[in-house]
Design a protein around this motif. Structure first.
Motif, PDB file in Angstrom:
ATOM      1  N   CYS A  18     -34.791  40.541 -71.620  1.00 28.17           N
ATOM      2  CA  CYS A  18     -35.560  40.062 -72.657  1.00 28.17           C
ATOM      3  C   CYS A  18     -37.175  40.012 -72.032  1.00 28.17           C
ATOM      4  O   CYS A  18     -37.245  38.859 -71.199  1.00 28.17           O
ATOM      5  N   PRO A  19     -37.922  40.786 -72.375  1.00 25.05           N
ATOM      6  CA  PRO A  19     -39.329  40.939 -71.852  1.00 25.05           C
ATOM      7  C   PRO A  19     -39.941  39.869 -72.170  1.00 25.05           C
ATOM      8  O   PRO A  19     -40.591  39.175 -71.112  1.00 25.05           O
ATOM      9  N   TRP A  20     -39.926  39.097 -73.304  1.00 20.87           N
ATOM     10  CA  TRP A  20     -40.882  38.017 -73.466  1.00 20.87           C
ATOM     11  C   TRP A  20     -40.590  36.752 -72.645  1.00 20.87           C
ATOM     12  O   TRP A  20     -41.043  35.714 -72.085  1.00 20.87           O
ATOM     13  N   LEU A  50     -28.992  37.464 -75.980  1.00 20.34           N
ATOM     14  CA  LEU A  50     -29.561  38.039 -77.210  1.00 20.34           C
ATOM     15  C   LEU A  50     -28.433  38.895 -77.890  1.00 20.34           C
ATOM     16  O   LEU A  50     -28.641  39.060 -79.211  1.00 20.34           O
ATOM     17  N   TYR A  64     -35.266  53.527 -74.667  1.00 21.14           N
ATOM     18  CA  TYR A  64     -35.677  52.294 -75.391  1.00 21.14           C
ATOM     19  C   TYR A  64     -36.293  52.202 -76.731  1.00 21.14           C
ATOM     20  O   TYR A  64     -35.956  51.314 -77.603  1.00 21.14           O
ATOM     21  N   LEU A  68     -35.113  50.418 -79.886  1.00 22.06           N
ATOM     22  CA  LEU A  68     -35.955  49.781 -80.618  1.00 22.06           C
ATOM     23  C   LEU A  68     -36.190  50.012 -82.118  1.00 22.06           C
ATOM     24  O   LEU A  68     -36.290  49.079 -82.992  1.00 22.06           O
ATOM     25  N   LYS A  71     -33.466  49.246 -84.194  1.00 26.85           N
ATOM     26  CA  LYS A  71     -33.358  47.808 -84.620  1.00 26.85           C
ATOM     27  C   LYS A  71     -34.501  47.196 -85.559  1.00 26.85           C
ATOM     28  O   LYS A  71     -33.957  46.799 -86.660  1.00 26.85           O
ATOM     29  N   TYR A  72     -35.519  47.608 -85.316  1.00 22.29           N
ATOM     30  CA  TYR A  72     -36.597  47.150 -86.488  1.00 22.29           C
ATOM     31  C   TYR A  72     -36.685  48.064 -87.429  1.00 22.29           C
ATOM     32  O   TYR A  72     -37.605  47.650 -88.233  1.00 22.29           O
ATOM     33  N   ARG A  85     -47.790  47.350 -76.333  1.00 20.14           N
ATOM     34  CA  ARG A  85     -48.371  46.160 -76.209  1.00 20.14           C
ATOM     35  C   ARG A  85     -47.493  45.082 -75.026  1.00 20.14           C
ATOM     36  O   ARG A  85     -48.238  44.317 -74.586  1.00 20.14           O
ATOM     37  N   MET A  86     -46.340  45.138 -75.241  1.00 18.34           N
ATOM     38  CA  MET A  86     -45.451  44.346 -74.412  1.00 18.34           C
ATOM     39  C   MET A  86     -45.992  44.464 -72.907  1.00 18.34           C
ATOM     40  O   MET A  86     -46.417  43.685 -72.159  1.00 18.34           O
TER      41      MET A  86
END
Lengths: 238, 238
Positions: A18-20, A50, A64, A68, A71-72, A85-86
């Motif tokens: 979990c990056p955040w 998660l 990745y 991603l 997923k999105y 951005r992350m």
């Protein structure tokens, strides 16, 4: 009047994959840095998965960004932009994220290890080591031998870690954390609860976390209790 | 709004060589019996030594009444009357106190054992076993082999208990509890702190403890937090 200021509990639900959550951990550390009562703060890292259905190891062949994007339901280019951005945001907090290396896997055992570390007084160090291993070093987070090595890195006994991982120890503790998260309606992480009173979802700015620390601390104001019942003291019981 | 009601901490400073501490423990158990949120209460038994300078073993030849009379600078008959009062009060809570059997000793190692039991999820059972052993059975509370046996009685590993007792493990935890007690101005036990806010010195009636549980629980009212920062959820990070 007896002054009751023992400790300020800070509970943080988060995952390892979990990056955040890593960013949020850095924000909390920064908030605590200038907090005058930091030695009275007890941070507890609570388990949250998660993707509980993730297999122990996931094929590293898929990027990745590709996962991603899937997923999105977006393009791989769009996913790459999100990752950029992350990565930038994390770098501002001194965290090097290497999404090109990430080896996804199931984090249940990593959470059990965090509970073991808590019992040994090393929970924060274990959580940090696992986040760094997963998000920077591409460590195989579902692999028991990798986990035992990471435990040893922070001074835990690798043999004890292996024994725990090959048993079901601390599984109940992980499940309890997850049940608590469900009871609180937590569906995304990180999620901070300060003084068991103030909820702060997401990777909050450290200034916000500091304001919440101040408020939660102020809430620990002393309150009168009843007159004394019978006690024993150094000179006997009365 | 997120409802933040995780657990209600109840911290109790008490000693093992302490008749009113056993009574206080029974009063708390009775108060919790009818408390609707009892599964959310986390009781922590904190260390307090009434006589830190006590030798490991004290000569059993001197009667408890004689020692009490000396401490209180009263007659042995006066001390006997006090003992009779404590015994009667304890009996009302179903506790059999046998002052004729008491074998005084240093309780530091007993407190370390209570911390070990806490790490194994058995703190309450260990505390109860030690109180009963000391106050009813005349157990030698400063004797490592006796302590290992009592640990085994509640399902702990006697070998692990011996290893802990022959090391200095959990000494720091006992000292921290005692430092916290000093910081709170606690000089006699038992001493209850509910919800880290309400102080209740002495063996309070269970009705009083129940009222304090109700008040402390009401204080756990949920409070709004800030808007969410970035999070990772089951569908990815945003």
């Amino acid at each position: 009047m007896v002054s009751i200021v023992l400790e300020l509990p800070v509970d943080v639900w988060s995952d390892v994959a979990c990056p955040w959550c890593w960013v949020g951990k850095a924000k909390l550390a920064a908030a605590l840095e200038g907090f005058p009562h930091r030695d009275r703060v007890r941070v507890t890292w609570r388990s949250f998965e998660l993707d509980p259905s993730a297999p122990g190891q996931v094929d590293r062949g898929v990027s990745y960004a590709a996962r991603l994007a899937c997923k999105y339901r977006t393009s791989e280019a769009g996913a790459e932009a999100m990752i950029a951005r992350m990565t930038r945001t994390a770098a501002e907090d001194g965290l090097e994220m290497r999404f090109d290396r990430i080896a996804p896997g199931n984090t249940f055992d990593a959470h059990r290890l965090i509970h073991l570390a808590a019992a040994r007084g090393r929970q924060d160090a274990m959580k940090e080591r696992l986040l760094s291993a997963y998000l920077r070093e591409g460590a195989r987070i579902g692999d028991p031998e990798t986990l035992a090595r990471l435990a040893a890195d922070i001074g835990l006994d690798a043999e004890e870690a292996r024994a725990v991982l090959s048993s079901d120890r601390f599984a109940a503790e992980v499940r309890q954390d997850e049940a608590d998260a469900a009871a609180l309606g937590i569906t995304a992480v990180p999620f901070f609860v300060l003084g068991r009173r103030f909820a702060a979802p997401g990777a909050q700015p450290s200034e916000t976390l500091r304001l919440l620390l101040d408020r939660a601390w102020a809430e620990l104001a002393p309150i009168d209790g009843p007159d004394s019942g019978p006690t024993c003291g150094p000179d006997g019981c009365a």
